[in-house]
Enzyme design. Structure first.
Site, PDB file in Angstrom:
ATOM      1  N   CYS A   1       0.788  -0.917   0.088  1.00 15.51           N
ATOM      2  CA  CYS A   1       0.112  -0.168   0.034  1.00 15.51           C
ATOM      3  C   CYS A   1       0.863   1.865  -0.187  1.00 15.51           C
ATOM      4  O   CYS A   1       1.964   1.647   0.579  1.00 15.51           O
ATOM      5  CB  CYS A   1      -0.862   0.400   0.740  1.00 15.51           C
ATOM      6  SG  CYS A   1      -2.259  -1.820   1.512  1.00 15.51           S
TER       7      CYS A   1
ATOM      8  N   ARG B   1       3.853  -0.363  -4.800  1.00 25.03           N
ATOM      9  CA  ARG B   1       3.453  -0.698  -3.599  1.00 25.03           C
ATOM     10  C   ARG B   1       2.551  -1.402  -3.129  1.00 25.03           C
ATOM     11  O   ARG B   1       2.090  -2.415  -2.682  1.00 25.03           O
ATOM     12  CB  ARG B   1       3.544  -0.066  -2.824  1.00 25.03           C
ATOM     13  CG  ARG B   1       5.090   1.026  -2.303  1.00 25.03           C
ATOM     14  CD  ARG B   1       5.041   2.316  -1.389  1.00 25.03           C
ATOM     15  NE  ARG B   1       4.542   2.032  -0.449  1.00 25.03           N
ATOM     16  CZ  ARG B   1       5.936   1.654   0.492  1.00 25.03           C
ATOM     17  NH1 ARG B   1       6.787   2.118   0.107  1.00 25.03           N
ATOM     18  NH2 ARG B   1       4.802   1.030   1.893  1.00 25.03           N
TER      19      ARG B   1
ATOM     20  N   TRP C   1      -2.441  -2.760  -1.573  1.00 22.84           N
ATOM     21  CA  TRP C   1      -2.352  -4.295  -1.982  1.00 22.84           C
ATOM     22  C   TRP C   1      -2.765  -4.752  -0.760  1.00 22.84           C
ATOM     23  O   TRP C   1      -2.843  -4.642   0.525  1.00 22.84           O
ATOM     24  CB  TRP C   1      -0.906  -4.519  -1.518  1.00 22.84           C
ATOM     25  CG  TRP C   1      -0.484  -5.683  -2.258  1.00 22.84           C
ATOM     26  CD1 TRP C   1       0.131  -6.277  -3.029  1.00 22.84           C
ATOM     27  CD2 TRP C   1      -0.323  -6.891  -1.065  1.00 22.84           C
ATOM     28  NE1 TRP C   1       0.614  -7.533  -3.306  1.00 22.84           N
ATOM     29  CE2 TRP C   1       0.292  -7.839  -1.327  1.00 22.84           C
ATOM     30  CE3 TRP C   1      -0.339  -6.626   0.894  1.00 22.84           C
ATOM     31  CZ2 TRP C   1       0.989  -8.956  -1.552  1.00 22.84           C
ATOM     32  CZ3 TRP C   1      -0.281  -8.478   0.349  1.00 22.84           C
ATOM     33  CH2 TRP C   1       0.134  -9.245   0.087  1.00 22.84           C
TER      34      TRP C   1
ATOM     35  N   ASN D   1      -1.533   2.068   5.951  1.00 21.99           N
ATOM     36  CA  ASN D   1      -0.431   1.094   5.105  1.00 21.99           C
ATOM     37  C   ASN D   1      -0.212   1.018   6.190  1.00 21.99           C
ATOM     38  O   ASN D   1       0.387   1.087   7.503  1.00 21.99           O
ATOM     39  CB  ASN D   1       0.470   2.167   4.759  1.00 21.99           C
ATOM     40  CG  ASN D   1       1.748   1.003   4.296  1.00 21.99           C
ATOM     41  OD1 ASN D   1       1.138   0.284   3.729  1.00 21.99           O
ATOM     42  ND2 ASN D   1       2.887   1.443   4.705  1.00 21.99           N
ATOM     43  N   GLY D   2      -0.897  -0.463   6.268  1.00 20.36           N
ATOM     44  CA  GLY D   2      -0.154  -1.431   7.666  1.00 20.36           C
ATOM     45  C   GLY D   2      -1.156  -2.555   7.766  1.00 20.36           C
ATOM     46  O   GLY D   2      -2.079  -3.098   7.168  1.00 20.36           O
TER      47      GLY D   2
ATOM     48  N   GLU E   1      18.447 -17.280  -7.476  1.00 18.64           N
ATOM     49  CA  GLU E   1      18.163 -16.043  -7.040  1.00 18.64           C
ATOM     50  C   GLU E   1      17.277 -15.999  -8.753  1.00 18.64           C
ATOM     51  O   GLU E   1      16.553 -15.203  -9.422  1.00 18.64           O
ATOM     52  CB  GLU E   1      18.992 -14.836  -7.112  1.00 18.64           C
ATOM     53  CG  GLU E   1      18.939 -13.385  -7.035  1.00 18.64           C
ATOM     54  CD  GLU E   1      17.731 -12.864  -7.547  1.00 18.64           C
ATOM     55  OE1 GLU E   1      16.590 -13.247  -5.934  1.00 18.64           O
ATOM     56  OE2 GLU E   1      16.962 -11.626  -7.490  1.00 18.64           O
TER      57      GLU E   1
ATOM     58  N   LYS F   1      13.757 -14.786  -9.326  1.00 16.17           N
ATOM     59  CA  LYS F   1      13.069 -13.517 -10.251  1.00 16.17           C
ATOM     60  C   LYS F   1      12.248 -14.066 -11.824  1.00 16.17           C
ATOM     61  O   LYS F   1      11.193 -13.709 -12.018  1.00 16.17           O
ATOM     62  CB  LYS F   1      14.367 -13.541 -11.440  1.00 16.17           C
ATOM     63  CG  LYS F   1      15.401 -12.118 -10.925  1.00 16.17           C
ATOM     64  CD  LYS F   1      15.023 -10.400 -10.670  1.00 16.17           C
ATOM     65  CE  LYS F   1      14.660 -10.708  -9.525  1.00 16.17           C
ATOM     66  NZ  LYS F   1      14.873 -11.041  -8.661  1.00 16.17           N
TER      67      LYS F   1
ATOM     68  N   GLU G   1       8.983 -14.927 -10.827  1.00 15.94           N
ATOM     69  CA  GLU G   1       7.820 -13.247  -9.023  1.00 15.94           C
ATOM     70  C   GLU G   1       7.722 -12.871 -11.147  1.00 15.94           C
ATOM     71  O   GLU G   1       6.388 -12.054 -11.562  1.00 15.94           O
ATOM     72  CB  GLU G   1       9.017 -12.993  -9.464  1.00 15.94           C
ATOM     73  CG  GLU G   1       9.389 -12.315  -7.662  1.00 15.94           C
ATOM     74  CD  GLU G   1      10.752 -11.598  -7.827  1.00 15.94           C
ATOM     75  OE1 GLU G   1      10.353 -11.415  -6.008  1.00 15.94           O
ATOM     76  OE2 GLU G   1      11.652 -11.401  -7.633  1.00 15.94           O
TER      77      GLU G   1
ATOM     78  N   LYS H   1       6.088  -4.419  -4.346  1.00 18.62           N
ATOM     79  CA  LYS H   1       7.562  -4.781  -4.248  1.00 18.62           C
ATOM     80  C   LYS H   1       7.858  -4.444  -2.570  1.00 18.62           C
ATOM     81  O   LYS H   1       9.205  -4.752  -1.894  1.00 18.62           O
ATOM     82  CB  LYS H   1       8.043  -2.953  -3.931  1.00 18.62           C
ATOM     83  CG  LYS H   1       9.434  -2.629  -4.399  1.00 18.62           C
ATOM     84  CD  LYS H   1       9.897  -2.114  -5.551  1.00 18.62           C
ATOM     85  CE  LYS H   1      11.537  -1.669  -5.184  1.00 18.62           C
ATOM     86  NZ  LYS H   1      12.299  -3.089  -5.519  1.00 18.62           N
TER      87      LYS H   1
HETATM   88  C1  G6P Z   1       9.851  -8.210  -1.775  1.00 14.73           C
HETATM   89  C2  G6P Z   1      10.086  -8.086  -3.098  1.00 14.73           C
HETATM   90  C3  G6P Z   1      11.376  -8.421  -3.155  1.00 14.73           C
HETATM   91  C4  G6P Z   1      13.055  -7.829  -2.630  1.00 14.73           C
HETATM   92  C5  G6P Z   1      11.378  -8.751  -0.370  1.00 14.73           C
HETATM   93  C6  G6P Z   1      12.608  -8.293  -0.040  1.00 14.73           C
HETATM   94  O1  G6P Z   1       9.226  -9.770  -2.078  1.00 14.73           O
HETATM   95  O2  G6P Z   1       9.084  -8.002  -4.048  1.00 14.73           O
HETATM   96  O3  G6P Z   1      12.031  -8.364  -4.498  1.00 14.73           O
HETATM   97  O4  G6P Z   1      13.278  -9.008  -2.188  1.00 14.73           O
HETATM   98  O5  G6P Z   1      10.445  -8.102  -0.829  1.00 14.73           O
HETATM   99  O6  G6P Z   1      12.636  -6.877   0.601  1.00 14.73           O
HETATM  100  P1  G6P Z   1      13.510  -5.318   0.893  1.00 14.73           P
HETATM  101  O7  G6P Z   1      12.929  -3.941   0.743  1.00 14.73           O
HETATM  102  O8  G6P Z   1      13.996  -6.176   2.755  1.00 14.73           O
HETATM  103  O9  G6P Z   1      14.743  -6.236   0.375  1.00 14.73           O
END
Ligand code: G6P
Length: 607
Positions: A2, A27, A75, A101-102, A480, A484, A487, A602
Site C-alpha cells: 500500500c 507498493r 495491496w 498502510n499496515g 535468485e 526472478k 516472479e 515491492k
Molecule cells: C519483496 C520484493 C523482493 C524483495 C523482498 C525483500 O518480496 O518483491 O524483490 O527482495 O521483498 O525486500 P527488501 O526491501 O527487504 O529487500
C-alpha cells in the site's frame, strides 16, 4: 504494501494525489482511491484495479474540486480488492476520511466494540475501525482524537487523515510503517516513499514511530505520542528525479538491469581508497570484532539470496562461521544468538516487516547489528547499530535487480574489510581489490556478451517448468535466477544444488525439459558437468551459463549464456545479470506485467 499520499496547498489536490499514487503503484495495485476536501465537504472516488482506472473515473482529477486531500493504492490484506474495501474510508458522519498502510492486529475486538456502540461498517478491512475511533474521540481537537485512537491500535500503521472541520489541514500518523513529510512552498505533502515527493520538493522530514504531524499549506508541526510538539530536522533528497523515471526503456526492470554497472560502481568505488577498503560507518564495530564468534545473515526474498551468495566470501576471507536464515524463520526460531554474534540484516527498502522483527529479536539477545540498506532513513537503517548504504538509487520495478547486485557488492567489500581489520592477510588483497573494481565493467560485458537472450526466451517461454542447477555460489545465484523467473514470468522455476539432483529431482527430468546449469567456478566445473551429462542423457535441453571460451561446456550444452572470466568468489554479482535478462525476456514473450507482477508488492510491510 500500500502507498499513501497527502497534499494541502492552493493547487487542485486531486491531480497531485493521482500523480503521487502513480509513483507509489509498485507498493500495491489492486484498488485505489482519493478523498478531497472542499469547503468542509469530503468527496471520495474509489476504483478496483490500477491508478489508471482512477484517473479515468475522475477525469485525471479534474472533476474533484478542493486543494486538500489524501490518496491510497492498495495491496489487499484484510478483505478482497473491491471498491468497498478500497481506501479512503469515511466515518459514519462523513466528517473524517482515513488512508492506511499496515495492519491493525486487534481490529476484530475493536470492530465488535464499535458495532456495539452503534457504528456501522461498510468494508471488511482492518482500517475502517480507525476512522470510527477518530469520530468517537473527536471533541473539537484532532490532536487529542488521534492520540486516543493511536492508543487503541496494535500493529503497524502509517495513516493519512482528513477532518472536515479543518478544511485546510491533513494529518499523518506513523507507527512501524514508513511515512515522509514533504516541505513545499505554500504547500505541503506526505507520502509512503520519497519517490512520490521528489517532483514537488526535495526537503523532507522522516516521521518516527509514535509521532504524528499536522500539515497546513504554510506549516508542518510534529508531535510525539503524548501530544508534545517536537522539533524535527529536514533532510535534502539528493536523488535525481530522472532516476525514478523510465528514461526511454520499456520497463523499469530493464532500465534497472542496465543501470547495474553504474549502481555497483557507485556502491564500490567510494569505499576503496589508496588500495584499501574504507568503511567510515563501521569504525565503531572494530573493537568488538575479535569477540565475534558467528555472523548471522538475515533477510527476505532476493535480499536473502544476496546473503546466501555473499556468505562464501565472508567465510573464506574472515574465517568466521556464517549462517543464513530467512527473517520470517529466524524471528520464531528461538535463535542461538548472543553478544558474540554479528547480525547482518539486508534490505533494499529497509521496511520489510519480517526483517525488522528478526532484527528486533536478535538485538534483544545482544547481537551487534549491521544493516545493508538502500533506502536512506528507513526503519532498518535507523534501528541498526551500523548501517552501510547501497547506492543503487531508487528501485521501482517490484522484482529487484540492482538492489540485489549492490547488496552482494557490499558483502564482498565487507568480507575484505573485516578480514583486514582482523589482521588476516591472504597475501592476495591487492588482487582482490582490483577484482572488485573490475566488477562494474564485467557486469556491462555480461550484458553485451548475450545478444541472443531474446531468442532463447522465445525458445523457452512456453516451457511447463524450468530447473536451475549449480554448486556453491553458482547454487546461490541459481536460487535468485529461479526467483526472478517465477516472479515476473509466472513459469514454474526451481533451483537445486546440482549434487542433490540424484536425491529426488532427477525423477522430474523428461524429454525436452529445460535445465539451466550454472558453471562459473572452474574448481567444481567437472562436478556440475557430470550433472549436465546426467540430465542430458534423460532428454533434458541444457542452457549453460559459463565463462567465455569454456570449451568443455560448449560440447555438452544445447545453448549458452556467457560471463567474462572472474574469480568465483566474486562472480555471483555478474552471473545473475544474464539470468535477469532471460527472466525479463521470457516475461515479455508471455506478455506479463513485468514491473508489477500479480500478487506481489515491492515493500512487504506486513508479516
Ligand atoms: C519483496 C520484493 C523482493 C524483495 C523482498 C525483500 O518480496 O518483491 O524483490 O527482495 O521483498 O525486500 P527488501 O526491501 O527487504 O529487500
Amino acid at each position: 504494501m500500500c502507498g499513501i499520499v497527502g497534499f494541502t496547498g492552493v493547487r487542485s489536490a486531486a491531480p497531485i494525489l493521482l500523480d503521487g499514487l502513480k509513483k507509489l503503484e509498485y507498493r500495491g495495485y489492486d484498488s485505489a482511491g482519493i478523498a478531497v476536501m472542499d469547503h468542509h465537504v469530503i468527496s471520495l472516488s474509489k476504483v478496483t484495479g490500477r491508478i489508471a482506472n482512477l484517473c479515468e473515473k475522475t477525469h485525471d482529477g479534474k472533476c474533484m474540486a478542493g486543494s486538500t486531500g489524501i490518496g491510497h493504492t492498495r495491496w489487499a490484506t484484510h478483505g478482497a480488492p473491491t471498491e468497498e474495501n478500497a481506501h479512503p474510508h469515511l466515518s459514519n458522519d462523513g466528517r473524517f476520511a482515513v488512508v492506511h498502510n499496515g495492519i491493525i492486529e486487534n481490529y476484530i475486538a475493536l470492530r465488535e466494540e464499535l458495532i456495539r456502540d452503534g457504528y456501522h461498517f461498510e468494508s471488511e478491512t482492518d482500517t475502517e475501525v480507525i476512522v470510527h475511533l477518530i469520530e468517537m474521540y473527536y471533541r473539537g481537537d484532532m490532536r487529542e482524537a488521534l492520540i486516543r485512537t493511536a492508543n487503541q491500535l496494535r500493529g503497524s500503521y502509517a495513516l493519512g487523515v482528513l477532518c472536515s472541520e479543518e478544511p485546510d489541514k491533513i494529518y499523518a500518523v506513523r507507527e512501524a510503517s514508513p511515512l515522509i513529510l514533504g516541505l513545499g512552498i505554500g504547500e505541503n505533502f506526505f507520502a509512503s516513499d520519497v519517490t512520490a515527493l521528489v517532483n514537488h520538493t526535495r526537503n523532507v522530514i522522516y516521521l518516527e514511530d509514535g509521532e504524528f504531524a499536522e500539515l497546513s499549506r504554510s506549516s508542518i508541526r510534529v508531535f510525539d505520542g503524548a501530544g508534545q510538539e517536537i522539533r524535527k530536522k529536514s533532510t535534502r533528497i539528493l536523488w535525481d528525479v530522472q532516476a525514478a523515471e523510465k528514461g526511454g526503456f520499456e520497463h523499469f526492470m530493464l532500465k534497472e538491469i542496465m543501470e547495474q554497472p553504474g549502481a555497483v560502481k557507485a556502491t564500490i568505488s567510494p569505499r576503496i581508497k589508496d588500495g584499501r577498503i574504507v568503511f567510515d560507518e563501521l569504525k565503531a564495530l572494530i573493537p568488538a570484532l575479535p569477540n565475534i564468534r558467528k555472523i548471522m545473515i538475515t533477510a527476505c526474498g532476493s535480499a536473502y539470496y544476496a546473503g546466501c551468495a555473499g556468505k562464501y566470501a565472508l567465510e573464506k576471507l574472515c574465517r568466521i562461521p556464517v549462517e543464513t536464515q530467512l527473517a520470517s524463520e529466524l524471528r520464531y526460531s528461538d535463535p542461538l544468538i548472543d553478544e558474540q554474534t554479528l547480525l547482518i540484516v539486508i534490505s533494499q527498502s529497509g521496511e520489510t516487516a519480517d526483517t525488522i522483527a528478526a532484527m528486533k529479536e536478535c538485538k534483544a539477545r545482544g547481537a551487534k547489528t549491521l544493516a545493508i540498506v538502500n533506502v536512506v532513513g528507513s526503519t532498518v537503517a535507523k534501528m541498526a547499530d551500523y548501517t552501510v548504504y547501497t547506492w543503487a538509487g531508487p528501485e521501482i520495478a517490484v522484482a529487484t535487480t540492482k538492489g540485489y547486485t549492490t547488496q552482494i557488492s557490499v558483502l564482498y567489500l565487507l568480507a575484505l574489510y573485516l578480514s583486514d581489520c582482523l589482521g588476516l592477510d591472504s597475501g592476495k588483497k591487492a588482487v582482490m581489490i582490483e577484482a572488485l573494481q573490475a566488477l562494474p565493467r564485467q557486469i556491462q560485458q555480461a550484458i553485451d556478451m548475450n545478444p541472443g537472450i531474446p531468442g532463447l526466451a522465445r525458445k523457452y517461454h512456453a516451457s511447463k517448468a524450468l530447473f536451475f542447477i549449480g554448486r556453491n555460489t553458482d547454487y546461490a545465484v541459481a536460487l535468485e535466477g529461479a526467483l526472478k523467473m517465477k516472479e515476473i514470468s509466472y513459469l514454474h522455476a526451481e533451483a537445486y544444488a546440482a549434487g542433490e539432483l540424484k536425491h529426488g529431482t532427477i525423477a522430474l527430468i523428461e524429454e525436452h525439459q529445460p535445465v539451466i546449469a550454472l558453471c562459473c567456478n572452474p574448481l567444481i566445473m567437472e562436478k556440475t558437468m557430470n550433472n549436465i551429462v546426467e540430465v542430458k542423457s534423460r532428454g533434458a535441453e541444457v542452457l549453460a551459463l559459463t565463462y567465455r571460451n569454456n570449451q568443455k561446456i560448449l560440447s555438452v550444452a544445447d545453448d549458452l549464456l556467457f560471463i567474462p572470466q572472474i574469480d568465483p568468489l566474486f562472480s555471483a554479482v555478474v552471473e545473475i545479470v544474464p539470468l535477469q535478462l532471460l527472466a525479463y525476456y521470457v516475461a515479455k514473450e508471455n506478455e506479463c506485467d513485468i514491473d508489477k507482477p500479480k500478487n506481489l508488492a515491492k515493500s512487504v510491510t506486513v508479516e
